[in-house]
Design an enzyme around this catalytic site. Sequence first.
Site, mmCIF file in Angstrom:
data_model
loop_
_atom_site.group_PDB
_atom_site.id
_atom_site.type_symbol
_atom_site.label_atom_id
_atom_site.label_comp_id
_atom_site.label_asym_id
_atom_site.label_seq_id
_atom_site.Cartn_x
_atom_site.Cartn_y
_atom_site.Cartn_z
ATOM 1 N N HIS A 1 31.107 44.530 41.822
ATOM 2 C CA HIS A 1 30.561 44.110 42.991
ATOM 3 C C HIS A 1 30.701 45.360 43.982
ATOM 4 O O HIS A 1 31.127 45.145 45.361
ATOM 5 C CB HIS A 1 31.195 42.739 43.859
ATOM 6 C CG HIS A 1 32.499 42.676 43.984
ATOM 7 N ND1 HIS A 1 33.304 43.826 44.564
ATOM 8 C CD2 HIS A 1 33.572 41.628 43.866
ATOM 9 C CE1 HIS A 1 34.560 43.188 44.757
ATOM 10 N NE2 HIS A 1 34.757 42.137 44.210
ATOM 11 N N HIS B 1 43.361 32.147 41.542
ATOM 12 C CA HIS B 1 42.171 32.484 42.334
ATOM 13 C C HIS B 1 40.875 32.200 41.741
ATOM 14 O O HIS B 1 40.816 31.914 40.406
ATOM 15 C CB HIS B 1 42.206 33.936 42.328
ATOM 16 C CG HIS B 1 41.331 34.654 42.926
ATOM 17 N ND1 HIS B 1 40.436 34.342 44.175
ATOM 18 C CD2 HIS B 1 40.953 36.113 43.134
ATOM 19 C CE1 HIS B 1 39.777 35.280 44.500
ATOM 20 N NE2 HIS B 1 40.041 36.395 43.957
ATOM 21 N N GLU C 1 37.736 33.348 41.891
ATOM 22 C CA GLU C 1 36.775 34.436 41.804
ATOM 23 C C GLU C 1 36.419 34.672 40.368
ATOM 24 O O GLU C 1 37.143 34.465 39.559
ATOM 25 C CB GLU C 1 37.037 35.769 42.648
ATOM 26 C CG GLU C 1 36.030 36.713 42.477
ATOM 27 C CD GLU C 1 35.842 38.056 43.548
ATOM 28 O OE1 GLU C 1 37.361 38.321 43.850
ATOM 29 O OE2 GLU C 1 34.925 38.807 43.564
ATOM 30 N N ASP D 1 36.011 37.048 38.017
ATOM 31 C CA ASP D 1 36.688 37.785 37.081
ATOM 32 C C ASP D 1 37.950 37.022 36.621
ATOM 33 O O ASP D 1 38.339 37.560 35.626
ATOM 34 C CB ASP D 1 36.797 39.199 37.823
ATOM 35 C CG ASP D 1 37.665 38.874 39.205
ATOM 36 O OD1 ASP D 1 37.187 38.099 40.014
ATOM 37 O OD2 ASP D 1 38.177 40.066 39.488
ATOM 38 N N HIS E 1 42.846 37.888 47.750
ATOM 39 C CA HIS E 1 41.789 38.394 48.242
ATOM 40 C C HIS E 1 40.819 37.588 48.864
ATOM 41 O O HIS E 1 39.930 37.790 49.738
ATOM 42 C CB HIS E 1 41.091 39.085 46.981
ATOM 43 C CG HIS E 1 39.721 39.759 47.293
ATOM 44 N ND1 HIS E 1 39.021 39.592 45.941
ATOM 45 C CD2 HIS E 1 39.173 40.367 48.023
ATOM 46 C CE1 HIS E 1 37.589 40.098 46.327
ATOM 47 N NE2 HIS E 1 37.946 40.521 47.448
ATOM 48 N N ASP F 1 45.148 39.112 42.218
ATOM 49 C CA ASP F 1 44.709 40.328 42.660
ATOM 50 C C ASP F 1 45.665 41.309 43.311
ATOM 51 O O ASP F 1 45.607 42.542 43.089
ATOM 52 C CB ASP F 1 43.449 40.164 43.643
ATOM 53 C CG ASP F 1 42.233 39.905 43.050
ATOM 54 O OD1 ASP F 1 41.957 40.169 42.042
ATOM 55 O OD2 ASP F 1 41.310 39.370 43.800
ATOM 56 N N TYR G 1 41.983 50.804 44.631
ATOM 57 C CA TYR G 1 41.859 49.511 44.291
ATOM 58 C C TYR G 1 42.153 48.752 45.567
ATOM 59 O O TYR G 1 41.524 47.808 46.074
ATOM 60 C CB TYR G 1 42.779 48.900 43.237
ATOM 61 C CG TYR G 1 42.476 47.288 43.078
ATOM 62 C CD1 TYR G 1 41.821 46.756 42.227
ATOM 63 C CD2 TYR G 1 43.359 46.549 43.899
ATOM 64 C CE1 TYR G 1 41.853 45.413 42.322
ATOM 65 C CE2 TYR G 1 43.236 45.165 43.736
ATOM 66 C CZ TYR G 1 42.449 44.453 42.897
ATOM 67 O OH TYR G 1 42.546 43.082 42.979
ATOM 68 N N HIS H 1 44.826 42.556 37.266
ATOM 69 C CA HIS H 1 43.988 43.829 36.911
ATOM 70 C C HIS H 1 45.012 45.170 36.601
ATOM 71 O O HIS H 1 45.934 45.183 37.282
ATOM 72 C CB HIS H 1 43.153 44.202 38.499
ATOM 73 C CG HIS H 1 42.060 43.355 38.513
ATOM 74 N ND1 HIS H 1 40.976 42.906 37.564
ATOM 75 C CD2 HIS H 1 41.923 42.599 39.357
ATOM 76 C CE1 HIS H 1 40.159 41.997 38.305
ATOM 77 N NE2 HIS H 1 40.728 41.697 39.311
#
Length: 414
Positions: free
Chosen positions: A31, A85, A87, A89, A152, A171, A199, A230
């Site tokens: 993104h 989370h 999102e 990913d 996030h 995250d 990051y 991550h």
Amino acid sequence: MSSKPKYVQDQEMVPGVYWVGIVDWMVRIFHGYHTDEGSSYNSYLIDDECPTVIDSVKYPFAEEWLSRIAACCPLDKIKYVVMNHAEGDHASSLKDHYHKFTNATFVCTKKCQEHLKILYGMENATWLIVDDKYTLKIGKRTLKFIPVPLLHWPDSTFTYCPEDKILFSNDGFGQHYATSKRWADECDVSHVMHLFKEYTANILGLFSAQMRKALEVASTVEIKYILSAHGVSWRGDAMGLAIAEYDRWSKGQHCQKKVTVVLDSMYGTTHRMALALLDGARSTGCETVLLEMTSSDITKVALHTYDSGAVAFASPTLNNTMMPSIAAALNYVKGLTLIKGKPAFAFGAFGWSNRAVPDIVAELRDGCKAEVYDEKGITFKFNYTEALLEQAYNAGVDLGKRAIAYCEKNAPKQ
Ligand code: FEO
């Protein structure tokens, strides 16, 4: 254990806790983030009486993710899938595959459930909605939940296992880093810390207040391992370094004696002026960084403006305003609030319409909320001269001194 294939056993992070994630060696744009070193979407399986999966992975990797889990534990034996989370990913593989966990309950906060349903449907899922007061017993282990909204997304959550002292941070504490290693201390730690800072500047830089709150809550529990979603995870001295960095970042105490110039140039004259300005800044003892947008990108702009004590943006006038790459860079740091309150300067060439610098100044001042202490900046018609180079050098000296003053003002209190 012995029934698990060797490649699964090799991914045991902590006794009974297996990495079942994905290393995305090829991703280069995430993104808008330039992930030069790829990334990973880390998912974990806790092999307890109630086998529990922590987080999912990005959609294209669903089959690989499921096969890794199945190599540890048949999917119909998975009792819980904890979602920290929503999102994509970490969750988009659920969309077409959640039903393969035929006997699983999906565990998350109410906000996360709302997002998961909107994004991935999951009409027939069984849910357990948790909050910071809930304790989930999964066998000899328990799981607790620490909502960390906006670290996030509003749904972001840490999951904590007190028996193993593991914080599953999603995250939080992440880096975009594709590697076969699973722990920061197995890598070049300074390189990991660099990626960690990049990051954080790009993903969480906007959320320092939320980072502060998350650290305060997390500090109420004993943590031996931080398993991020991550990159590599944290233990030992490297984990101490990462927590200390979060502490400084969340307090705004991370600026270096450093000046970053972000520029674009058409025929090199603005570039030449930048070199003179950087020489001046360097003479004050500051580190200097030049980001020419033809060879750099907004990810590096965020990385370097994040810990700079002062910044300059430069562009010649093109079509009665700044060049598009500079507008994009300013827009990005504005959104992330990376230069709010920092000394900022503008300069650039023009031909017949002297518009770039006034427009940069307006965006620095009104959009980025930077401290623009000289609204005229330096502008020059077509070409530099020796006198202009000297002016740029002196502007660099001034900017360097302001960077140092900013850092000293925002240094950790003794
Ligand atoms: Fe790594 Fe906010 O997702």
